[in-house]
Design an enzyme around this catalytic site. Structure first.
Site, PDB file in Angstrom:
ATOM      1  N   LEU A  78      42.970  32.367  37.897  1.00  0.00           N
ATOM      2  CA  LEU A  78      43.009  33.830  38.020  1.00  0.00           C
ATOM      3  C   LEU A  78      43.336  34.532  36.700  1.00  0.00           C
ATOM      4  O   LEU A  78      43.595  35.729  36.675  1.00  0.00           O
ATOM      5  CB  LEU A  78      43.976  34.298  39.107  1.00  0.00           C
ATOM      6  CG  LEU A  78      43.812  33.699  40.506  1.00  0.00           C
ATOM      7  CD1 LEU A  78      44.762  34.383  41.484  1.00  0.00           C
ATOM      8  CD2 LEU A  78      42.401  33.826  41.014  1.00  0.00           C
ATOM      9  N   ASN A 113      39.627  37.443  35.193  1.00  0.00           N
ATOM     10  CA  ASN A 113      41.064  37.708  35.199  1.00  0.00           C
ATOM     11  C   ASN A 113      41.415  38.658  36.332  1.00  0.00           C
ATOM     12  O   ASN A 113      40.883  39.751  36.412  1.00  0.00           O
ATOM     13  CB  ASN A 113      41.448  38.315  33.830  1.00  0.00           C
ATOM     14  CG  ASN A 113      42.936  38.589  33.714  1.00  0.00           C
ATOM     15  OD1 ASN A 113      43.723  38.147  34.546  1.00  0.00           O
ATOM     16  ND2 ASN A 113      43.322  39.311  32.683  1.00  0.00           N
ATOM     17  N   CYS A 114      42.312  38.219  37.203  1.00  0.00           N
ATOM     18  CA  CYS A 114      42.682  39.033  38.372  1.00  0.00           C
ATOM     19  C   CYS A 114      44.100  39.551  38.282  1.00  0.00           C
ATOM     20  O   CYS A 114      44.577  40.192  39.207  1.00  0.00           O
ATOM     21  CB  CYS A 114      42.592  38.213  39.641  1.00  0.00           C
ATOM     22  SG  CYS A 114      41.007  37.470  39.882  1.00  0.00           S
ATOM     23  N   VAL A 115      44.834  39.202  37.243  1.00  0.00           N
ATOM     24  CA  VAL A 115      46.256  39.512  37.218  1.00  0.00           C
ATOM     25  C   VAL A 115      46.572  40.494  36.096  1.00  0.00           C
ATOM     26  O   VAL A 115      46.067  40.356  34.994  1.00  0.00           O
ATOM     27  CB  VAL A 115      47.094  38.217  37.029  1.00  0.00           C
ATOM     28  CG1 VAL A 115      48.567  38.509  37.197  1.00  0.00           C
ATOM     29  CG2 VAL A 115      46.660  37.171  38.045  1.00  0.00           C
TER      30      VAL A 115
END
Lengths: 426, 132
Positions: free
Chosen positions: A209, A241-243
């Site tokens: 992530l 990128n998810c964060v």
């Protein structure tokens, strides 16, 4: 390498029987696009929605934002390694649907994050409130693991953007922007008196992530290397990128990198924009040493006078940022770093997790801990129950009246570390 | 590589010999890492890996060298900065964290921490044996 961007302005998106671009309206056949997305067996359902500037709409949790583009001429295709073969991109002509984006949303993990408000206080902090957004809500079949879901949503967004981009392949753009980078030797001959400036683009690459891909390659597995700046405009770099919503670089940011845009604007006038060095932000400290050594080596090798360094994320990447800065300065190359800050809600704390005297020229995207109050929206696309759980929110963030009190870090793109944002002291 | 962790998933993922389990908080792991740095171990992974903020995730894993030498000042500076950053974030309390965090979120936090550590181990020259 020379790339022309054909700008096709989009001022509205409508669902219709036929997908097409007519005038400045993007018409989308919902069923056709849905069927394309649902080809992936990871998904149990797919919903499409439209969010326009000024509407009382909140999109959350946002995963990625992607601008539709299509290759008109020149080698390769947009999003090489994903939607096209890995042929080198960045030359010829690419048409851009300017004024719209695909926004992907999905509750990949329990603390999934990112808000785009299309009006009100929150809209001021995200550039994506100014776009006509086609929002893709995809749910996985039961038992899908987080990493598989993330990958599927990532690819679904690229697929949707590619589908929309292709609608503009045969349109003759009224506005054409040209970007050209000569070879090193040509550049020296063309601009003998101008300072040689490079751009060190740091890519999030910590792992699950927290990933970025270059021509389909996971950036954490790559040595520091070089790109022609125009390659980024054809989707050579995409986000996984998810964060950290406020300071993650979405695919839209990579396609429209403001550092590259601004360096091109001055290229051949008061500086010689030599090229882009891409480097990673791994968690293993030996990787950091190697990657930052290589950044500095390439700056020296290219004979740069100055380098702009942008980072992505918080904490671990602060160390890469400072290592890059120190080592590049030690080669006699002047640097400017671009970052954002976690300086506490009162702004009084140390902003970065690392620092050095060499980092004496810094541009900040703003303090992500700043507290903001977002009004209730009439419509929510996605999952509002996550607001209490996202970075920068807390239990009780979601008020009884539907408004939200939270830190700025909840807003997608608010403190972007390429400088692509509206938060400014000017 | 010695792995300090308070994440049960990491303990389960790796063979026991490389894991030193810390019964305690994220901060307790950092403090233990600092103790080891003072004893001459070097940090091998970044103590603030991941973009999850220290007042969000309760889990932390840190890799240190098995061998000991003289005090490594780079490691010391990194771990001191990490503890300082942790305390800055801890000043903003998150009531839905700690014992009130829902299990699904805790599972995701454990997963992220373990995955990032696994990435680091894969980067290491001699990755330890994975149990699965």
């Amino acid at each position: 390498m020379k790339l022309e961007l054909g700008i096709i302005k989009i001022s509205d998106i409508q669902f219709a029987a036929e997908s097409k671009v007519e005038g400045s309206t993007l018409y989308v056949n919902k069923d056709e696009l849905k069927a394309l997305i649902m080809e992936d067996e990871t998904f149990a359902s797919c919903e499409l929605d439209i969010a326009r500037p000024g509407e009382s709409v909140r999109i959350t949790p946002v995963k990625d934002v992607i601008e539709p583009r299509v290759k008109v001429s020149g080698e390769g295709g947009v999003f090489p390694g994903w939607m096209a073969k890995v042929k080198t991109v960045g030359s010829g002509r690419t048409n851009v649907l300017k004024g719209c984006a695909v926004v992907t949303t999905g509750k990949i993990v329990g603390f999934q994050e990112g808000i785009i408000d299309m009006c009100g206080e929150g809209a001021k902090y995200t550039p994506f409130s100014q776009l006509n957004n086609l929002v893709l809500c995809v749910e996985p079949v039961e038992g899908t693991l987080q990493h598989a879901y993330e990958k599927a949503v990532r690819i679904a967004g690229l697929k949707a953007a590619t589908y929309l981009g292709k609608l503009a392949k045969d349109i003759e753009a009224e506005e054409v922007r040209t970007y050209e980078t000569p070879s090193i030797t040509e550049g020296i001959k063309l601009y003998p008196g101008l300072p040689r400036v490079g751009y060190v683009l740091m890519l999030q690459s910590q792992g699950l992530l927290h990933d970025t891909y270059v021509y389909g390659v996971d950036a954490k597995q790559s040595l520091t290397t070089m790109l022609y700046p125009t390659e980024t405009m054809d989707g050579a770099i995409i986000s996984g990128n998810c964060v950290s919503a406020c300071d993650k670089n979405t695919t839209y940011h990579h396609l429209n990198n403001p550092v590259i845009e601004d360096l091109y604007a001055r290229h051949g006038k008061d500086l010689n924009f030599v090229g882009v060095i891409i480097t990673n932000e791994n968690v293993y400290l030996a990787d950091k040493e190697r990657s930052s050594d290589w950044s500095a080596k390439l700056c020296e090798f290219l004979g740069l006078d100055g380098a702009i360094i942008s980072q992505e994320g918080f904490g671990n990447p602060d160390t890469d940022l400072i290592m890059n800065c120190k080592k590049i300065e030690a080669k006699g190359v002047k640097t400017v770093i671009i970052t954002d800050e976690y300086a506490g809600q009162d702004g009084a704390s140390q902003s970065l997790a690392d620092a050095d005297v060499a980092a004496n020229a810094c541009v900040t995207g703003g303090n992500a801990n700043t507290v903001i109050h977002l009004p209730k929206m009439d419509k929510v696309i996605g999952h509002i129950e996550y607001v209490d759980k996202i970075a920068g929110g807390w239990s009780g963030s979601l008020q009884e009246d539907g408004s939200i009190i939270a830190e700025l870090q909840v807003i997608t793109g608010a403190t972007n570390e390429m400088g692509f944002n509206t938060f400014s002291a000017r | 590589m010695i792995i300090l962790t308070n994440n049960p998933d990491v303990q389960n993922m790796l063979t026991d010999r490389s894991v030193c389990f810390v019964e305690g908080s994220y901060r307790d792991v950092l403090v233990r890492a600092r103790d080891m740095v003072h004893q001459g171990h070097r940090l091998l992974t970044h103590p603030l890996m991941g973009s999850l903020k220290p007042n969000e995730t309760p889990y932390r894993s840190v890799g240190l060298s098995e061998e000991k030498g003289s005090l490594d000042f780079d490691s010391l500076q990194l771990i001191e900065n990490a503890i300082e950053t942790f305390d800055k974030f801890a000043a903003v309390t998150r009531p839905d964290r700690g014992s009130n965090t829902p299990e699904r979120m805790l599972a995701d936090f454990r997963l992220i921490d373990a995955s990032l550590l696994k990435t680091a181990l894969e980067s290491a020259e001699q990755p330890p044996d994975f149990r699965r």
